[in-house]
Every structure is written in C-alpha cells, then in structure tokens.
Design a protein around this motif. Structure first.
Motif, PDB file in Angstrom:
ATOM      1  N   ASP A 142       5.532 -16.180  27.263  1.00  0.00           N
ATOM      2  CA  ASP A 142       4.788 -15.273  26.383  1.00  0.00           C
ATOM      3  C   ASP A 142       5.375 -15.366  24.974  1.00  0.00           C
ATOM      4  N   ALA A 143       4.694 -16.097  24.089  1.00  0.00           N
ATOM      5  CA  ALA A 143       5.197 -16.310  22.728  1.00  0.00           C
ATOM      6  C   ALA A 143       5.297 -15.005  21.954  1.00  0.00           C
ATOM      7  N   SER A 144       4.369 -14.093  22.200  1.00  0.00           N
ATOM      8  CA  SER A 144       4.391 -12.792  21.522  1.00  0.00           C
ATOM      9  C   SER A 144       5.639 -12.004  21.916  1.00  0.00           C
ATOM     10  N   ASP A 145       5.971 -12.064  23.175  1.00  0.00           N
ATOM     11  CA  ASP A 145       7.154 -11.381  23.699  1.00  0.00           C
ATOM     12  C   ASP A 145       8.429 -11.968  23.099  1.00  0.00           C
ATOM     13  N   ARG A 146       8.476 -13.290  22.979  1.00  0.00           N
ATOM     14  CA  ARG A 146       9.646 -13.964  22.418  1.00  0.00           C
ATOM     15  C   ARG A 146       9.789 -13.649  20.919  1.00  0.00           C
ATOM     16  N   PHE A 147       8.670 -13.608  20.217  1.00  0.00           N
ATOM     17  CA  PHE A 147       8.690 -13.248  18.793  1.00  0.00           C
ATOM     18  C   PHE A 147       9.230 -11.829  18.631  1.00  0.00           C
ATOM     19  N   GLU A 148       8.771 -10.932  19.481  1.00  0.00           N
ATOM     20  CA  GLU A 148       9.229  -9.542  19.458  1.00  0.00           C
ATOM     21  C   GLU A 148      10.744  -9.469  19.682  1.00  0.00           C
ATOM     22  N   LYS A 149      11.228 -10.263  20.624  1.00  0.00           N
ATOM     23  CA  LYS A 149      12.665 -10.284  20.928  1.00  0.00           C
ATOM     24  C   LYS A 149      13.456 -10.781  19.721  1.00  0.00           C
ATOM     25  N   ALA A 150      12.924 -11.796  19.038  1.00  0.00           N
ATOM     26  CA  ALA A 150      13.600 -12.347  17.856  1.00  0.00           C
ATOM     27  C   ALA A 150      13.660 -11.311  16.736  1.00  0.00           C
ATOM     28  N   ILE A 151      12.569 -10.590  16.525  1.00  0.00           N
ATOM     29  CA  ILE A 151      12.514  -9.563  15.483  1.00  0.00           C
ATOM     30  C   ILE A 151      13.560  -8.474  15.746  1.00  0.00           C
ATOM     31  N   GLN A 152      13.594  -7.999  16.980  1.00  0.00           N
ATOM     32  CA  GLN A 152      14.548  -6.943  17.339  1.00  0.00           C
ATOM     33  C   GLN A 152      15.988  -7.419  17.207  1.00  0.00           C
ATOM     34  N   LEU A 153      16.215  -8.696  17.495  1.00  0.00           N
ATOM     35  CA  LEU A 153      17.556  -9.264  17.388  1.00  0.00           C
ATOM     36  C   LEU A 153      18.003  -9.322  15.928  1.00  0.00           C
TER      37      LEU A 153
ATOM     38  N   ILE B  59      -0.612 -17.264  15.184  1.00  0.00           N
ATOM     39  CA  ILE B  59      -1.179 -16.064  14.560  1.00  0.00           C
ATOM     40  C   ILE B  59      -1.381 -14.959  15.597  1.00  0.00           C
ATOM     41  N   TYR B  60      -1.960 -15.339  16.739  1.00  0.00           N
ATOM     42  CA  TYR B  60      -2.242 -14.348  17.780  1.00  0.00           C
ATOM     43  C   TYR B  60      -0.955 -13.776  18.386  1.00  0.00           C
ATOM     44  N   ALA B  61       0.064 -14.626  18.538  1.00  0.00           N
ATOM     45  CA  ALA B  61       1.343 -14.164  19.098  1.00  0.00           C
ATOM     46  C   ALA B  61       1.977 -13.117  18.202  1.00  0.00           C
ATOM     47  N   ILE B  62       1.934 -13.355  16.899  1.00  0.00           N
ATOM     48  CA  ILE B  62       2.562 -12.436  15.947  1.00  0.00           C
ATOM     49  C   ILE B  62       1.739 -11.159  15.773  1.00  0.00           C
ATOM     50  N   LEU B  63       0.419 -11.311  15.622  1.00  0.00           N
ATOM     51  CA  LEU B  63      -0.433 -10.141  15.368  1.00  0.00           C
ATOM     52  C   LEU B  63      -0.669  -9.279  16.600  1.00  0.00           C
ATOM     53  N   SER B  64      -0.258  -9.764  17.765  1.00  0.00           N
ATOM     54  CA  SER B  64      -0.369  -8.929  18.972  1.00  0.00           C
ATOM     55  C   SER B  64       0.996  -8.438  19.442  1.00  0.00           C
ATOM     56  N   SER B  65       2.021  -8.701  18.619  1.00  0.00           N
ATOM     57  CA  SER B  65       3.370  -8.220  18.972  1.00  0.00           C
ATOM     58  C   SER B  65       3.445  -6.705  18.788  1.00  0.00           C
ATOM     59  N   LYS B  66       4.288  -6.081  19.570  1.00  0.00           N
ATOM     60  CA  LYS B  66       4.421  -4.618  19.560  1.00  0.00           C
ATOM     61  C   LYS B  66       4.827  -4.097  18.176  1.00  0.00           C
TER      62      LYS B  66
END
Length: 392
Positions: A189-200, A253-260
C-alpha cells in the motif's frame, strides 16, 4: 550432481553479476567471498570496507549476500551457500541471490519521478531511520519485493536452461517462494508507506527540536511537489500548477492524496469543483485497490488464517476511513453543484432582465421613430396638396 565448491560458487556468481552489469550498464564491484575473507579483508586489510557498522559483522551468519546501499558493491557469501544441504536448493539459492542483489543495484538507477522510484525512495528513507521496522518487516519493503520477484523469475530461467533436472526437483519450493513474495506485492500500500514516511519525518523534527526539514527533495524529489519544508501540504491549486504534477504517475498522486495526513489537512468545503474531482479520483482508486486486496485475500489457501484475519482487519479499517471521506466529499460536491446551479439561475435571470430592458428601450426608441416618420409624412402630404390647390 555433487555439491558446489567454493571455486564453483565464485565462478557462477561472477558470471551472473557481470552479465547483469553489462545488460543494465551498472558500475558494480562483485565480491563472492568466504567468511574468513570477509573479516580478514574488511577488518585487517581494509580492502573492501564492507563493515561500516556493528550490524555488518553478523551479515555472513544471517544472509547469503548483500548489496551496499552507500556504494556500488555486491557481496555473495560463499559459506552461506555451501552449508545448504540439498543440492538443488544450493544451486537455486546461489543464482537467486546473485540476481536479487544485482537488482538492488539496478533499483538505484530508476527515475526518481517514476512510481517505482517514488516507493523506492520512501521505503529507503524508512529503512535508514527505522532499523527495527526493516528487521521485522523487511520483505514487505517495495525494493525487497521487487528484488525477490526479479531474482526468483531470473533464477527459474537460469535453472531451466542450465540445470533442468535440479530445477524439476526444487520446482514446488520455488513456486511457494514466488507466491509468498507475490502476496507481499499485491498487499503493498503506497499510501500507507507515504503516511509512515511523513510521520517519521515529523518524529525526527520533533526529536531534534526543529520546525523545518532541510533538503526535503533528498527523501524524494516528489515531496517538493506536494509538501512544504515544515511537512505541511501545499494548497491543491499550487500542487496542480507545478510543472511536474501532470507528468507524475497517477498512482503517486492517488497514494499521496488519499493518505490520512493529507485528507485530514484539507477543508473539503473550501475546495473548487476541479480540486474535489481530483481527490474523488484518488479515493475511488484507493477504494478499488483495497477491495481488490480483500478479494485476493479470500482466494488464499496457503496463508495462515491469523495473517488473513489481521490483513482483512487492517484493510477494512482503511476502507471505513476512505468511505467516511468519500461521503463528506460527495456532500461537498453536491453543495458545489447546488451553488453552481443557483449562480447559473441567478445569471440567467439577470440575462433575461437585461434582455427585457433592452427590448423595452429598443421598442421605445422605435415608437418615437415611427411617430416622427408619420408626422413628417403628413406634413409633406399637406404641403403637396396646398401646392396643387394654389396652382389650380
């Protein structure tokens, strides 16, 4: 067929790695070495500089090979291959390890603005700052999934061509291994991984008592398109205007714009119809992705029921969140349509009123003109009649 000797392992490893180097234009140093050579030449001769941190000392014991993330170097541990008991598995492990580690080298050359480059960068960042997560879930990282699938696929071709009898003996085990890594590929899940990177990143900033991150593009150049240096998201219209935006893979685009984090940062009621449509497309894609993952899970027989339960639980929670946002989005889009319709009706009424006023003005002017023509015509007629009467 007898088991491989150290010399044979080195020969096969060098041949495969050199072939990969040539095919992809890689600048890689290949070192198929024994444990003694590893420690001797790293610690005493310092020829390879393979040991950079304490964990590297354990590598010959826990893995068959590795690729250095900081330099162009692939190491194959001869002893790890030699200790494998089954001959067919020994051959396959050697070949798969070579292709696997060389693929890691190839991954460094991938365009950073591509989808593959994007997920490689964010997963590499997570690995560099969260060793515990990589130690526990390493096989679920995008670059490991890609290397495993590539390594197994290429090793199958190699074994079928050069050692067909050994391949047939190990075929079922190879199939199971490939299926296991394909499972990780589908569930990624690329969106999930992007979210994890942001929080990190936010965690690192907080730890260092900093408000901004320097050189955000070093994590991924795509971060610059969507994020400010304080890790807040840019306005959507600013993101859209970025010249790189339209060149990006829709999956990015979709991975980032659908991130929490992104969805919680925007006020849907303040967005334009165009902006809402972009987010709607992202959510539709993500929703479909999660539903496909659920369907895939329902078809798995080799995965433990506990793992399937945990995966389903996670996906359903994500679907609930996406569904909640989608409802709010639909309401905002509906309100925008109502607002647009009211503006349209108001505009039409104004146009109709303007036309009516124009008609009145034109009619009024036309009436005056008609009256003038009538009076002038009457005067001319009277003058002519008087002239004719006097002439008689």
């Amino acid at each position: 067929m007898k088991k491989l000797t150290s010399a044979e392992i080195k020969k096969i490893a060098n041949e495969i790695c050199e072939e990969e180097k040539k095919q992809y234009g890689l600048e890689t140093n290949i070192y198929p070495i024994t444990i003694i050579e590893y420690y001797k030449e790293s610690l005493f001769d310092k020829k390879y500089k393979l040991i950079r941190k304490l964990e590297d000392i354990m590598l010959p014991i826990i893995t068959s090979g590795f690729q250095s993330s900081k330099s162009h170097m692939v190491v194959i541990f001869v002893n790890s291959i030699k200790k494998i008991l089954r001959i067919e598995q020994q051959y396959f492990t050697l070949v798969e390890t070579c292709y696997h580690e060389m693929h890691h080298e190839f991954q460094k050359t991938i365009d950073k603005y591509s989808y593959e480059g994007f997920i490689y960068d964010i997963d590499s960042f997570i690995r560099n700052y969260d060793d515990k997560d990589y130690a526990t879930n390493g096989k679920q990282y995008s670059f490991e999934i890609g290397a495993y699938l590539y390594g197994i696929s290429k090793a199958k071709e190699y074994m079928k061509k050069k050692f067909p009898i050994l391949y047939e003996k190990d075929k079922e085990n190879i199939k199971k291994s490939q299926k296991k890594h394909y499972f990780n590929y589908v569930m990624y899940d690329a969106s999930d991984r992007f979210e994890k990177a942001i929080q990190l990143v936010k965690k690192i900033l907080k730890k260092n008592n900093e408000n901004k991150i320097e050189n955000i593009e070093k994590i991924s150049p795509i971060f610059e398109v969507f994020l400010n240096s304080d890790m807040s998201f840019k306005k959507i219209n600013e993101i859209i205007r970025n010249e790189k935006f339209n060149e990006l893979d829709k999956r990015i685009i979709y991975a980032i714009l659908s991130s929490k984090t992104f969805l919680e940062s925007v006020n849907l009621d303040e967005l334009s119809a165009e902006e809402l449509t972009i987010i709607s497309s992202a959510l539709e894609y993500t929703d479909l992705l999660y539903r496909k993952q659920l369907h895939y899970l329902s078809q798995q027989e080799d995965i433990s029921s506990k793992e399937i339960y945990n995966e389903k639980k996670t996906i359903l929670a994500k679907l609930d969140f996406v569904g909640h946002i989608e409802k709010n989005l639909e309401r905002s889009i509906f309100n925008k349509k109502i607002q647009k319709r009211r503006q349209h009706i108001k505009s039409r009424r104004k146009t109709i009123n303007d036309i009516n006023e124009l008609i009145k003005k034109r009619t009024s002017k036309g009436y005056i003109i008609i009256n003038l023509f009538y009076i002038i015509g009457l005067l001319i007629t009277i003058v002519i009649m008087l002239y004719l009467f006097i002439k008689r």
